[in-house]
Design an enzyme around this catalytic site. Structure first.
Site, PDB file in Angstrom:
ATOM      1  N   ARG A   7      -9.362   8.213  -1.160  1.00  0.00           N
ATOM      2  CA  ARG A   7     -10.365   8.655  -0.184  1.00  0.00           C
ATOM      3  C   ARG A   7     -11.212   9.780  -0.754  1.00  0.00           C
ATOM      4  NH1 ARG A   7     -10.446   8.026   5.327  1.00  0.00           N
ATOM      5  NH2 ARG A   7      -9.139   6.359   6.094  1.00  0.00           N
ATOM      6  N   THR A  52      -8.266   3.695   8.325  1.00  0.00           N
ATOM      7  CA  THR A  52      -9.485   2.885   8.313  1.00  0.00           C
ATOM      8  C   THR A  52      -9.606   2.157   9.641  1.00  0.00           C
ATOM      9  OG1 THR A  52      -9.014   2.596   5.971  1.00  0.00           O
ATOM     10  CG2 THR A  52     -10.784   1.263   6.888  1.00  0.00           C
ATOM     11  N   ARG A  96      -6.948  12.826   0.739  1.00  0.00           N
ATOM     12  CA  ARG A  96      -5.885  13.284   1.654  1.00  0.00           C
ATOM     13  C   ARG A  96      -4.516  12.714   1.275  1.00  0.00           C
ATOM     14  NH1 ARG A  96      -7.472  10.060   7.134  1.00  0.00           N
ATOM     15  NH2 ARG A  96      -9.454  11.092   6.735  1.00  0.00           N
ATOM     16  N   HIS A 137       0.995   6.232   1.822  1.00  0.00           N
ATOM     17  CA  HIS A 137       1.741   7.195   2.642  1.00  0.00           C
ATOM     18  C   HIS A 137       2.955   7.802   1.936  1.00  0.00           C
ATOM     19  CE1 HIS A 137      -1.193   6.787   5.600  1.00  0.00           C
ATOM     20  NE2 HIS A 137      -0.974   5.500   5.778  1.00  0.00           N
ATOM     21  N   HIS A 158      -5.509   3.737  -1.878  1.00  0.00           N
ATOM     22  CA  HIS A 158      -6.839   4.086  -1.346  1.00  0.00           C
ATOM     23  C   HIS A 158      -7.175   5.510  -1.766  1.00  0.00           C
ATOM     24  CE1 HIS A 158      -9.500   4.406   2.538  1.00  0.00           C
ATOM     25  NE2 HIS A 158     -10.177   4.678   1.449  1.00  0.00           N
ATOM     26  N   HIS A 172      -3.600  -4.409   7.644  1.00  0.00           N
ATOM     27  CA  HIS A 172      -3.707  -3.229   8.509  1.00  0.00           C
ATOM     28  C   HIS A 172      -2.810  -3.370   9.739  1.00  0.00           C
ATOM     29  CE1 HIS A 172      -5.165   0.500  10.155  1.00  0.00           C
ATOM     30  NE2 HIS A 172      -5.779   0.704   9.013  1.00  0.00           N
ATOM     31  N   GLU A 230     -10.897  -9.316   3.143  1.00  0.00           N
ATOM     32  CA  GLU A 230      -9.639  -8.954   3.794  1.00  0.00           C
ATOM     33  C   GLU A 230      -9.972  -8.725   5.261  1.00  0.00           C
ATOM     34  OE1 GLU A 230      -6.961  -6.261   1.838  1.00  0.00           O
ATOM     35  OE2 GLU A 230      -6.261  -5.463   3.757  1.00  0.00           O
ATOM     36  N   ASN A 243       0.858  -1.191   0.000  1.00  0.00           N
ATOM     37  CA  ASN A 243       0.000   0.000   0.000  1.00  0.00           C
ATOM     38  C   ASN A 243       0.897   1.245   0.000  1.00  0.00           C
ATOM     39  OD1 ASN A 243      -1.406   2.274   1.093  1.00  0.00           O
ATOM     40  ND2 ASN A 243      -3.057   0.910   1.699  1.00  0.00           N
ATOM     41  N   GLU A 275      -8.520   0.646  -3.529  1.00  0.00           N
ATOM     42  CA  GLU A 275      -9.244   0.641  -2.262  1.00  0.00           C
ATOM     43  C   GLU A 275     -10.140   1.874  -2.213  1.00  0.00           C
ATOM     44  OE1 GLU A 275      -6.627  -0.033   1.103  1.00  0.00           O
ATOM     45  OE2 GLU A 275      -8.051   1.036   2.380  1.00  0.00           O
TER      46      GLU A 275
END
Ligand code: PXP
Length: 252
Positions: free
Chosen positions: A50, A106, A54, A15, A48, A199, A156, A12, A75
């Protein structure tokens, strides 16, 4: 004992975009991170998008779709806007997650059982477009069973609580959570669902959940992007890969 199959590693890259957005501009580039991850042995990339954009932005999804050779796991929340974007890009997979504006990440799983009709429509529309749909849920049987009923291909299971309890040294509570994940993975598998987990995973917790035989894929972001500061993204991913393979070999 039958040897366990190779566990897939999805990276992922949200970030990387978080760091970029902290300063504005274009650096660091999430696509460059995705290509590095690919070269380091990642089996897929997760991003992801959003509602508040962000971290990942619409242009990142376009760049990833055009630029990477491994599957993209898109995602998103199950909203009309995100469904439209998914149907436009047709990524390999989509992972439906709950989304609250005020949360930092999340926080919990999707309430599939409580929103079955709406989610069934989103899953069907994505599936008809050839997208493999995954539901990001807790390990509760009712959520797993609802995911199977609405035709999701994958669940998941949210490992955040297990990872938090482990990090806080609450090992008895972590063991209870670990057992619930084990039972959830077996139950989902028995219903014909492919099982992923993700996660909050780090080297240690990833190696622990790698031992569940039903789990086919781990999706990992924050820890590896942080670790990349110290040892580089490629070596961080290679080390995660090594530890996952070791955990599986120990089970085989
Ligand atoms: N899987 C899902 C569905 C997620 O929402 C996230 C976080 O965006 C992850 C995996 C990766 O979690 P982390 O960044 O904590 O490794």
């Amino acid at each position: 004992m039958k040897a366990l199959g190779r566990l897939r590693l999805g990276i992922n890259i949200d970030h990387v975009a978080t760091i970029r957005n902290a300063r504005g501009g274009e650096l660091p580039d999430p696509l460059r991170a995705a290509l590095l991850a690919e070269a380091a042995g990642a089996d897929g990339i997760t991003a992801h998008l959003r509602e508040d954009r962000r971290h990942i932005r619409d242009a990142d999804i376009e760049a990833l779709m055009a630029g990477i050779s491994i599957p993209l796991n898109f995602e998103c929340a199950a909203t009309p806007e995100m469904l439209e974007i998914a149907l436009r890009h047709k990524p390999h997979a989509a992972c439906l997650v709950p989304e609250k504006r005020e949360e930092r990440t999340t926080e919990g799983g999707l309430d599939v059982a409580g929103d079955e009709k709406h989610l069934a429509g989103v899953v069907a529309a994505m599936r008809d477009a050839g997208i493999r749909v995954s539901m990001f849920i807790g390990h509760e049987a009712r959520q797993i069973e609802a995911s199977a009923r609405i035709g999701a291909a994958v669940v998941e299971l949210h490992t955040g609580r297990y990872c938090d309890l482990t990090a806080e040294g609450k090992l008895d509570a972590a063991a209870v959570e670990f057992e619930a994940l084990r039972v959830g993975a077996a139950h989902a598998h028995s219903l014909g669902l492919e099982v992923h987990m993700g996660h909050g995973l780090d080297f240690e917790t990833a190696a622990q959940v790698a031992c569940f035989p039903e789990v086919m894929e781990l999706n990992i972001g924050h820890f590896l992007i942080g670790e990349a500061v110290f040892r580089g993204l490629g070596p961080s991913i290679e080390e995660m890969r090594r530890r996952m393979d070791l955990a599986r070999a120990d089970m085989g």
